[in-house]
Design an enzyme around this catalytic site. Structure first.
Site: not given
Ligand code: ASP
Length: 344
Positions: A277, A57-58, A166, A279, A89-90, A13
């Protein structure tokens, strides 16, 4: 002298802009990117940008992309003080964890960042994440050495050790968290570094990039009612080398006989099974309950307080680096190599 930082754009993104008419996201060109972040030209650092041939896209990230990222750092290592990797971020926590194992003898910062809203959108978190990540990548201690010579993730005011992190939120700006290790820095009006938590190399050695990764690993997540067939399908995957077994609480599993028989037989065939775990916070302790002692007896190893992302990346790295030495892999798996686990 002004610090030199290299931005490596891989996609996500943060590297996208909205098309005017449809609102759909498409990869930003370098010039569009600089247009939305004019501060890049004005900052007190010397910043250069390189980009992957195509922004991804990740969700599409593959271990081969980790190799490209590591090689990009390697080929520019001597020319820059620090590196910022722009990433979706993914799967950022997977990529950043992997690079923490792949970049041996690291003595310069490699900071991953991204954003929840694309660059150029009014309320976007992209600019703040990017500019602070650059500042961290350029930061020095009094003796001139790097302030944070580790692979890290910077997001929404917090700098985390990459292999402790995470993705926890698909919506909020504070998308990442490190549940088992205190953040390495907080960014408010000032950036406050927790220097006692940062790993500083004792000796300076040349960067050593490990690019061999073995993808023959799997995750087996337990749930009440899991069937023998599901467990068998995973444990009998051809060429399987290791399984991250996601258990309950302090590392507990149901006491079905068939489960232990299957685990034991996989271990006898040479498959490493490591207990993680489900958790987010806390550690595996297989001495605590009968239901986990049985796992220990079957030969399951402890994943201590490692994240699933770090465990998968570590297994791929260890099997890639020591392909013929399972005993060595078992030892290294249960030791901290780059601050990814704590043994109490
Ligand atoms: N789908 C996007 C990615 O991971 C989401 C992001 O970047 O926040 O590339």
């Amino acid at each position: 002298m002004r610090a030199k930082v290299l931005l490596i754009m891989t996609g996500g993104t943060i590297s996208m802009v909205q098309k005017n008419k449809t609102g759909a996201l498409c990869p930003a060109s370098l010039s569009t990117f600089k247009h939305f972040v004019p501060e890049l030209n004005e900052a007190d650092f010397h910043i250069e940008v390189i980009a992957f041939d195509s922004m991804i896209d990740s969700s599409d990230v593959h271990p081969n992309d980790w190799v490209h990222m590591a090689e990009a750092v390697k080929s520019h290592y001597n020319d820059y003080d620090g590196f910022v990797i722009l990433h979706g971020t993914d799967t950022m926590a997977y990529s950043a964890s992997a690079l923490s194992f792949m970049l041996g003898n690291l003595s310069k910062p490699v900071v991953f960042t991204g954003s929840q809203l694309p660059i150029g959108v009014l309320r976007s978190d992209a600019k703040e994440n990017l500019l602070t990540a650059i500042e961290i990548a350029a930061a020095k201690r009094k003796d001139g050495s790097a302030m944070v010579p580790e692979v890290t993730i910077f997001f929404e005011g917090h700098l985390f050790r990459a292999n402790r992190t995470t993705k926890r939120n698909a919506e909020h700006f504070s998308a990442f968290y490190s549940y088992n290790y205190t953040p390495l820095a907080q960014a408010g009006v000032h950036i406050t570094y927790n220097e006692q938590l940062i790993h500083y190399p004792q000796t300076v050695a040349p960067l050593e990039v490990h690019t061999a990764l073995d993808r023959n690993v799997a995750i087996l997540k337990l749930f009440p009612g899991i069937t023998e067939q599901v467990v068998a399908a995973i444990l009998n995957t051809p060429n399987l080398k290791a399984v991250v077994l996601e258990t309950y609480g302090a590392g507990n599993a149901p006491s079905y006989d068939w489960l232990y028989e299957q685990l034991r037989s996989a271990i006898e065939r040479g498959v490493i099974i490591v207990n993680k775990t489900q958790c987010s916070t806390g550690s595996v302790d297989m001495q605590l309950y009968d239901v986990s002692r049985n796992l220990l007896k079957a030969g399951v190893l402890s994943g201590y307080d490692m994240t699933t992302e770090a465990l998968l990346a570590k297994l791929m790295f260890l099997f890639g680096t020591y392909p013929d030495d399972v005993e060595q892999i078992k030892i290294l798996l249960q030791q901290p190599l780059v601050g990814e686990l704590t043994i109490h």
